[in-house]
Structures are given as structure tokens and as C-alpha cells.
Design a protein around this motif. Structure first.
Motif, mmCIF file in Angstrom:
data_model
loop_
_atom_site.group_PDB
_atom_site.id
_atom_site.type_symbol
_atom_site.label_atom_id
_atom_site.label_comp_id
_atom_site.label_asym_id
_atom_site.label_seq_id
_atom_site.Cartn_x
_atom_site.Cartn_y
_atom_site.Cartn_z
ATOM 1 N N VAL A 152 -3.522 16.885 0.505
ATOM 2 C CA VAL A 152 -2.946 15.762 -0.234
ATOM 3 C C VAL A 152 -2.821 14.521 0.654
ATOM 4 O O VAL A 152 -3.315 13.445 0.322
ATOM 5 N N LEU A 153 -2.162 14.675 1.792
ATOM 6 C CA LEU A 153 -1.936 13.512 2.652
ATOM 7 C C LEU A 153 -3.219 13.089 3.362
ATOM 8 O O LEU A 153 -3.480 11.883 3.511
ATOM 9 N N GLY A 154 -4.024 14.059 3.786
ATOM 10 C CA GLY A 154 -5.286 13.714 4.428
ATOM 11 C C GLY A 154 -6.202 12.958 3.496
ATOM 12 O O GLY A 154 -6.905 12.022 3.906
ATOM 13 N N GLY A 155 -6.198 13.342 2.221
ATOM 14 C CA GLY A 155 -7.034 12.646 1.254
ATOM 15 C C GLY A 155 -6.595 11.216 1.019
ATOM 16 O O GLY A 155 -7.415 10.308 0.887
ATOM 17 N N ILE A 156 -5.256 11.002 0.994
ATOM 18 C CA ILE A 156 -4.735 9.648 0.788
ATOM 19 C C ILE A 156 -5.039 8.769 1.997
ATOM 20 O O ILE A 156 -5.579 7.659 1.879
ATOM 21 N N SER B 106 0.827 -1.199 0.000
ATOM 22 C CA SER B 106 0.000 0.000 0.000
ATOM 23 C C SER B 106 0.866 1.256 0.000
ATOM 24 O O SER B 106 1.799 1.373 0.802
ATOM 25 N N VAL B 107 0.562 2.196 -0.902
ATOM 26 C CA VAL B 107 1.294 3.459 -0.943
ATOM 27 C C VAL B 107 1.123 4.215 0.374
ATOM 28 O O VAL B 107 2.071 4.788 0.903
ATOM 29 N N GLY B 108 -0.101 4.199 0.923
ATOM 30 C CA GLY B 108 -0.339 4.880 2.190
ATOM 31 C C GLY B 108 0.509 4.316 3.313
ATOM 32 O O GLY B 108 1.070 5.063 4.123
ATOM 33 N N GLU B 109 0.630 2.987 3.377
ATOM 34 C CA GLU B 109 1.471 2.373 4.401
ATOM 35 C C GLU B 109 2.935 2.756 4.218
ATOM 36 O O GLU B 109 3.642 3.037 5.197
ATOM 37 N N LEU B 110 3.389 2.748 2.989
ATOM 38 C CA LEU B 110 4.783 3.131 2.719
ATOM 39 C C LEU B 110 5.029 4.591 3.069
ATOM 40 O O LEU B 110 6.100 4.946 3.573
ATOM 41 N N PHE B 111 4.051 5.447 2.796
ATOM 42 C CA PHE B 111 4.182 6.852 3.183
ATOM 43 C C PHE B 111 4.362 6.982 4.698
ATOM 44 O O PHE B 111 5.247 7.689 5.186
ATOM 45 N N THR C 208 -6.962 8.360 -4.427
ATOM 46 C CA THR C 208 -5.757 7.549 -4.584
ATOM 47 C C THR C 208 -4.522 8.443 -4.660
ATOM 48 O O THR C 208 -4.620 9.678 -4.766
ATOM 49 N N ALA C 209 -3.350 7.810 -4.666
ATOM 50 C CA ALA C 209 -2.102 8.567 -4.789
ATOM 51 C C ALA C 209 -2.038 9.305 -6.120
ATOM 52 O O ALA C 209 -1.528 10.431 -6.201
ATOM 53 N N THR C 210 -2.561 8.681 -7.174
ATOM 54 C CA THR C 210 -2.566 9.343 -8.485
ATOM 55 C C THR C 210 -3.446 10.584 -8.472
ATOM 56 O O THR C 210 -3.049 11.653 -8.960
ATOM 57 N N GLU C 211 -4.629 10.466 -7.914
ATOM 58 C CA GLU C 211 -5.513 11.626 -7.798
ATOM 59 C C GLU C 211 -4.909 12.684 -6.892
ATOM 60 O O GLU C 211 -5.055 13.893 -7.146
ATOM 61 N N ALA C 212 -4.193 12.254 -5.853
ATOM 62 C CA ALA C 212 -3.531 13.207 -4.955
ATOM 63 C C ALA C 212 -2.469 14.008 -5.698
ATOM 64 O O ALA C 212 -2.296 15.211 -5.457
ATOM 65 N N GLY C 213 -1.751 13.344 -6.616
ATOM 66 C CA GLY C 213 -0.757 14.063 -7.408
ATOM 67 C C GLY C 213 -1.385 15.140 -8.268
ATOM 68 O O GLY C 213 -0.856 16.254 -8.397
ATOM 69 N N ALA C 214 -2.541 14.828 -8.878
ATOM 70 C CA ALA C 214 -3.240 15.819 -9.705
ATOM 71 C C ALA C 214 -3.735 16.987 -8.854
ATOM 72 O O ALA C 214 -3.617 18.160 -9.244
ATOM 73 N N ILE C 215 -4.278 16.681 -7.672
ATOM 74 C CA ILE C 215 -4.744 17.744 -6.773
ATOM 75 C C ILE C 215 -3.580 18.602 -6.303
ATOM 76 O O ILE C 215 -3.696 19.833 -6.182
ATOM 77 N N MET C 216 -2.443 17.972 -6.048
ATOM 78 C CA MET C 216 -1.251 18.715 -5.652
ATOM 79 C C MET C 216 -0.844 19.714 -6.734
ATOM 80 O O MET C 216 -0.524 20.876 -6.439
#
Length: 451
Positions: free
Chosen positions: A249-253, A166-171, A259-267
Motif C-alpha cells: 500500500v505505502l510502497g505503491g503510493i 500531496s497525500v504522499g507528502e502528508l503521509f 493513487t491513494a484511492t487505488e491504494a485503499g481498494a488494494i488494501m
């Protein structure tokens, strides 16, 4: 034997100046010819490596980091760090690792952190009496906080191309190690700063008490390289906007909103609007140049990932990682010794190989070994991330060190003496801690995700 020769061929080509993607493609053809591997799947493997929604997060975060770097958010974070530490002895230099953490929460890139802080902080600190070699070295060694504090582009690569974790876990897994790493740097700076700091005239390091936050009293006028924001009201407004980026960004993830991809676009969208409307450091006419630079940086990865994945896929299909694990475990089954050998291997590889290459090619070889001795995927990821951070500050493949050397106009040789205490007493102890104390990596992911 043929697989070892292919690895030696790749390293030889890299050391002789051949581009890394071409070096790995050459190694793949070598294997295909002499080990009987099929070349018909090369194009398919390359295509499916890039045909992924999750991989789209990488260019979005890279471009987002460019926008954060140009928007003016960095100046607000630097000003915040200066205010927090202005009464601490050595506090002006101590601002560097703290601001690296702040900035890391916005961009996810060590190189962007090094470039931004070297440009924004070094000139002002040198004018205040700090040794330029020391400031350049401290910015370089602090730059890995740019990805140790999430978001982390390396974590996206690790999750998408290697493990499926999970990207969230790795973060979350790198936050506690990053805090410890930063704390060690603050202690080291407190002990050695005096030999690198000579106050200008009678200026002392202790700054006056900050004015009342409700007052509209301007701070000292801005000069080239200075990082103070105009008025208290402007500062707090801009700080709220800067912190809002990390929260969104982080709260949304972590909240499962996107998702991480959507978070990148929002960023990207958030940083663009902030730079245009709040900080006003970006103009519409500059957006194309920013996107073009981001595209150029991403293009390197777009070429690199498929070439390394082709080679890694051949190794996997021929069970090379399993054979490597059997070889290591036949030599010793001592967990401590195996982990130390892995740390040593990653440390040495960091001298010569880019972090993404290590993740894509070396981690699949190490995963069966670490799994056999009880090291989880999350802990292995953090070990690799810390090793990559060390590799970014140890020549010759020291991207962050070279960047700070260029921007601060200091030779790498002159930076090595002030850098060594931070490397030996800060970075390397953190590598050992995350290697032998799994809770540092696993506690937060387990707390939030129950894994």
C-alpha cells in the motif's frame, strides 16, 4: 460579528446534543438569513464535496481498516512487539505503543487501533499482573499512532477538502513526530510502570529466550485474549503477509504506482484475502457484516462533510479567513506567540469537536494566519494531526478514551491518573515540537518529493 454568532450557535447546538451535521447546517442557514449569503448554492456545494475520486479513498481506507482489524493481522503485530520487548523492564506494557505504530501502518485509524488493542491485549496483560486502569489508559494514549503512522485518513481529508497538498507528502510528514511520540511513551512507561505492575505469583517480567526460529516448537497454548501465534513457522509466514500489506500500500503510493484511492481498494482486497486464506479469521459469510459496519461508519462522514463544507464555503466567499488573519496579526506579529495561541485553540477545540470538523472548518481559518508567519501547509497539517490525536484522549469528546473505557470496563475517571503523565510529558511536548521545529514535519517529504 454575525460570523462569530453563527459559530457560537453551532457550538451551542453541539453541546445540547444536536447532531454535528445538523448543527453546521443550522449555522449555514443562520448566515444565509442574517448575512445575506445565498442558499441556492448549498446543494451544489454539498454535491461537489462528495463528487470526487480522491474522496473515495476515505471509505476504502475505513473499510480496509475494518478488514485489517478482523483479519488477524493485529495478533501477529502484537506477538512481534512482545518478542521485541520481552527483555525490557516494563516491556509487556511498552509493547502497546510499539504495536500501535505497527497497526497504524495497516489501518490509518486511531479508533480502530484503540478497539483492536483493547480487545486483544488488555485481558492478557491484566492476567499477567498489570493494573487494568493503566493498561486501558496506555492503549488510549497510544491510539493516535494509528493515524500518525501512515496511511492517515485525516491526511486524505486535509488534502482533498482543505489544502490540495500531496497525500504522499502528508503521509510522510507524520512519521518522525510519531517515532518521537512513541519514544517518549516508552521512557515514561519505563519510569512509572512499577507502581502499576504486580507479578502474578513468582512470575517475572523477563520471558524465556525465544525458541530457535527454525524449530517447530509451539508457543504457549492460546487462551481468550492471548495473542501468541501457534508455531515459529506460522508466525514468520503470517508476519511476512502482515508486513506485505504496508509494503504494497505505502510502497505503491510513494513509488507513484497508484493513487491513494487505488491504494485503499488494494488494501481492502489484500486484507480480505489475508483474512480468508492465511489467518482464516474471516469467513465469506462474515464479509457482508464487515462491509455493512464499514458503510455505517462511512455514512457518518458522508453526511458530515457536505454540511461542514457548506458552512466553510460561506466563510470563504465572505473572506472570513482573511479577516480572521488580519485580526490576529493586528494583535501581534510575534510568530512564537501566534503559534502558541493556535496550539491552545486546537487543544481546547479538541475537547469538544471531532477531528474531521476541525480540519474542515477551523483549518481554513488558520491557514492564512500560519502562512503569514511562515508556517508551511505541511507543518500546519502535522500540528493539526497531533492536536486531533490529543483531542481523541481528552474528555469529553475523547473517542479513543471512551472506547477503551468501554472495552476494558474501566471508568474514564479511573483512567485519568495513569493517563496524565503520558499527556503532559509525551503528547503535549510533541505538539510543541512540531509547532516550533519545522524539520520534523518537512524533512522526509522534502527528501522524497523535493518539495
Amino acid at each position: 460579528m454575525i460570523f462569530a454568532l453563527s459559530m457560537l450557535l453551532i457550538l451551542l447546538l453541539i453541546f445540547t446534543g444536536v447532531a454535528i451535521p445538523l448543527s453546521f447546517l443550522s449555522g449555514s442557514f443562520f448566515l444565509a438569513i442574517f448575512a445575506g449569503a445565498r442558499m441556492g448554492s448549498f446543494a451544489t456545494n454539498a454535491y461537489y464535496m462528495l463528487d470526487s475520486i480522491a474522496m473515495l479513498a476515505i471509505p476504502l481506507f475505513v473499510v480496509g481498516g475494518q478488514l485489517v482489524e478482523r483479519s488477524g493481522i493485529a495478533n501477529v503485530l502484537i506477538d512481534l512487539g512482545d518478542r521485541l520487548l520481552h527483555k525490557v523492564k516494563g516491556g509487556m506494557a511498552a509493547t502497546i505503543p510499539v504495536v500501535s505504530c505497527f497497526f497504524g501502518a495497516m489501518c490509518g485509524s486511531a479508533l480502530a487501533t484503540a478497539n483492536t488493542l483493547a480487545s486483544a491485549m488488555a485481558p492478557d496483560l491484566v492476567r499477567k499482573g498489570w493494573n487494568k486502569r493503566y493498561i486501558a489508559a496506555l492503549i488510549a494514549v497510544s491510539s493516535p499512532m494509528g493515524f500518525m503512522i501512515p496511511p492517515n485518513v485525516n491526511a486524505i481529508v486535509f488534502s482533498t477538502a482543505v489544502s490540495g497538498a500531496s497525500v504522499g507528502e502528508l503521509f510522510m510528514s507524520t512519521i518522525i513526530p510519531a517515532i518521537i511520540w512513541t519514544g517518549l511513551y516508552l521512557v515514561i512507561n519505563r519510569v512509572i510502570y512499577a507502581r502499576y505492575y504486580t507479578p502474578v505469583s513468582d512470575r517475572t517480567e523477563s520471558a524465556p529466550e525465544p525458541p530457535d526460529v527454525t524449530a517447530e516448537q509451539p508457543l504457549p497454548p492460546e487462551i481468550p485474549g492471548s495473542y501468541h501465534i501457534g508455531t515459529q513457522k506460522q508466525f514468520w509466514l503470517q508476519l511476512i503477509v502482515a508486513v506485505g500489506l504496508a509494503v504494497v500500500v505505502l510502497g505503491g503510493i510513494y513509488g507513484g504506482i497508484f493513487t491513494a484511492t487505488e491504494a485503499g481498494a488494494i488494501m481492502c482486497l489484500y486484507a480480505t484475502l489475508s483474512g480468508l486464506l492465511v489467518y482464516k479469521n474471516i469467513k465469506f459469510s462474515q464479509l457482508f457484516g464487515i462491509f455493512a459496519k464499514g458503510a455505517k461508519d462511512v455514512s457518518v462522514l458522508v453526511i458530515l462533510f457536505p454540511m461542514t463544507m457548506i458552512f466553510s464555503r460561506i466563510l470563504t466567499l465572505n473572506h472570513v479567513p482573511d479577516m480572521f488573519a488580519e485580526l490576529v496579526l493586528s494583535l501581534t506579529d510575534n510568530k512564537v506567540l501566534i503559534i502558541l495561541l493556535i496550539d491552545l485553540l486546537l487543544f481546547i477545540l479538541g475537547f469538544f469537536i471531532d477531528g474531521n470538523v476541525i480540519i474542515l472548518t477551523v483549518v481554513p481559518m488558520l491557514a492564512p494566519v500560519t502562512s503569514a508567519v511562515g508556517v508551511s501547509t505541511i507543518q500546519l497539517a502535522v500540528i493539526v494531526f497531533v492536536a486531533i490525536g490529543i483531542g481523541a484522549i481528552t474528555p469529553p469528546m475523547a473517542t479513543c478514551l471512551l472506547s477503551c473505557s468501554r472495552i476494558c470496563d474501566v471508568s474514564v475517571k479511573d483512567m485519568m491518573k495513569p493517563l496524565m503523565p503520558f499527556l503532559l510529558l509525551g503528547a503535549l511536548p510533541v505538539l510543541l515540537l512540531v509547532s516550533f521545529v519545522p524539520a520534523l514535519s518537512e524533512w522526509l517529504p522534502a527528501l522524497l518529493y523535493g518539495s
